[in-house]
Write a protein that holds these residues in place. Structure first.
Motif, mmCIF file in Angstrom:
data_model
loop_
_atom_site.group_PDB
_atom_site.id
_atom_site.type_symbol
_atom_site.label_atom_id
_atom_site.label_comp_id
_atom_site.label_asym_id
_atom_site.label_seq_id
_atom_site.Cartn_x
_atom_site.Cartn_y
_atom_site.Cartn_z
ATOM 1 N N LEU A 292 11.727 0.055 8.083
ATOM 2 C CA LEU A 292 11.861 -1.006 7.094
ATOM 3 C C LEU A 292 11.663 -0.384 5.714
ATOM 4 O O LEU A 292 10.583 0.124 5.399
ATOM 5 N N ILE A 293 12.718 -0.391 4.904
ATOM 6 C CA ILE A 293 12.655 0.184 3.551
ATOM 7 C C ILE A 293 12.409 -0.939 2.554
ATOM 8 O O ILE A 293 13.142 -1.922 2.520
ATOM 9 N N VAL A 294 11.371 -0.774 1.762
ATOM 10 C CA VAL A 294 10.962 -1.800 0.809
ATOM 11 C C VAL A 294 11.241 -1.301 -0.601
ATOM 12 O O VAL A 294 10.713 -0.265 -1.021
ATOM 13 N N LEU B 185 4.581 -9.397 3.817
ATOM 14 C CA LEU B 185 3.714 -8.607 2.946
ATOM 15 C C LEU B 185 4.334 -8.576 1.547
ATOM 16 O O LEU B 185 5.552 -8.432 1.406
ATOM 17 N N TRP B 186 3.517 -8.657 0.519
ATOM 18 C CA TRP B 186 4.013 -8.618 -0.858
ATOM 19 C C TRP B 186 3.063 -7.809 -1.742
ATOM 20 O O TRP B 186 1.958 -7.474 -1.347
ATOM 21 N N ASN B 187 3.562 -7.473 -2.933
ATOM 22 C CA ASN B 187 2.830 -6.607 -3.877
ATOM 23 C C ASN B 187 2.408 -5.302 -3.202
ATOM 24 O O ASN B 187 1.296 -4.801 -3.417
ATOM 25 N N MET B 188 3.296 -4.746 -2.404
ATOM 26 C CA MET B 188 2.989 -3.491 -1.734
ATOM 27 C C MET B 188 3.136 -2.325 -2.710
ATOM 28 O O MET B 188 3.905 -2.384 -3.673
ATOM 29 N N SER B 189 2.398 -1.260 -2.449
ATOM 30 C CA SER B 189 2.469 -0.053 -3.272
ATOM 31 C C SER B 189 2.974 1.108 -2.424
ATOM 32 O O SER B 189 2.954 1.062 -1.190
ATOM 33 N N ALA B 190 3.402 2.159 -3.108
ATOM 34 C CA ALA B 190 3.936 3.327 -2.397
ATOM 35 C C ALA B 190 2.885 3.959 -1.488
ATOM 36 O O ALA B 190 3.219 4.558 -0.463
ATOM 37 N N HIS C 123 8.565 1.949 4.611
ATOM 38 C CA HIS C 123 8.653 2.897 3.490
ATOM 39 C C HIS C 123 8.747 2.104 2.186
ATOM 40 O O HIS C 123 9.732 1.430 1.920
ATOM 41 N N VAL C 124 7.685 2.189 1.408
ATOM 42 C CA VAL C 124 7.627 1.460 0.136
ATOM 43 C C VAL C 124 8.020 2.416 -0.976
ATOM 44 O O VAL C 124 7.352 3.430 -1.207
ATOM 45 N N LYS C 125 9.104 2.103 -1.649
ATOM 46 C CA LYS C 125 9.554 2.942 -2.762
ATOM 47 C C LYS C 125 8.640 2.753 -3.961
ATOM 48 O O LYS C 125 7.856 1.814 -4.028
#
Length: 218
Positions: A25-27, A94-99, A129-131
């Protein structure tokens, strides 16, 4: 943006839970939606679903529990997460995720009551994967533009400083020449001959009488 694929686990045997997750899952916008599909053929009436982070599932991100009359949920204080139960799947938003939260995540489904207690075997998990921040790219492209006015200011300041020094040097040179000319004019005036004032020979007669030496002859 996220691409949703449906993964369905095979039919389980009695009192066994099977879970299927998408592998990746790419975010790109700090928001992720992870779907945990599960199958269960037991007689459980109270369930608990949780999302775990890390290869060893050491961190429980959030959970949701439900029965025929009540639903409750909770989230780890380091995450913004909410679980939703919908028929044969649990959705974790999920929200406000960080790298730094890029990792592999596992879904765990538990049949809490009535006995026997049953939970699913560990699935393959989903790599989230959080960009990086969306603002990084525009900032980098704007850096050369923001540097142009700075160079212009530096150039203009240098030119003004140069002309200020040049004008100061010309003024000092002109002042020194003017000072020298004043000294030369003063010396020239001092060298002009002056006539001494007329002085009378005071106390002396204008002529001396001729001495008559015949008076002394005998």
């Amino acid at each position: 943006t996220s691409v949703f694929l449906t993964f369905s686990p095979p039919p389980p045997s009695e009192n066994k839970i099977l879970v299927a997750q998408r592998p990746l899952l790419i975010v790109a916008n700090k928001t992720a939606t992870l779907v945990c599909n599960y199958t269960y053929n037991g007689t459980g009436k109270e369930f608990r679903a949780s999302l775990h982070k890390g290869t060893d599932s050491a961190v429980e991100v959030c959970f949701i529990s439900w029965n025929t009359t009540k639903i409750s949920s909770n989230s780890n204080k380091e995450f913004n997460c909410q679980g939703i139960h919908d028929k044969d799947k649990v959705i974790f938003n999920l929200w406000n995720m960080s790298a730094s939260q890029t990792d592999i995540y596992f879904c765990k489904i538990e049949a809490m009551y009535p006995p026997p207690y049953v939970y699913n075997e560990k699935s393959n998990g989903t790599v989230i994967h959080v960009k990086g921040k969306m603002g990084k790219t525009p900032i980098q492209t704007q850096e050369p533009q923001s540097a142009i006015p700075l160079w212009i200011m530096v150039t203009v300041t240098g030119v003004l400083a140069f002309y200020s020094m040049l004008i100061t040097a010309v003024f000092i040179s002109y002042w020194q020449k003017s000072k020298k000319n004043m000294y030369h004019q003063s010396d020239y005036m001092n060298m002009t001959p002056r006539h001494p004032p007329y002085q009378k020979n005071k106390g002396y007669p204008s002529y001396a009488p001729t001495r008559d030496y015949t008076a002394y002859r005998s």
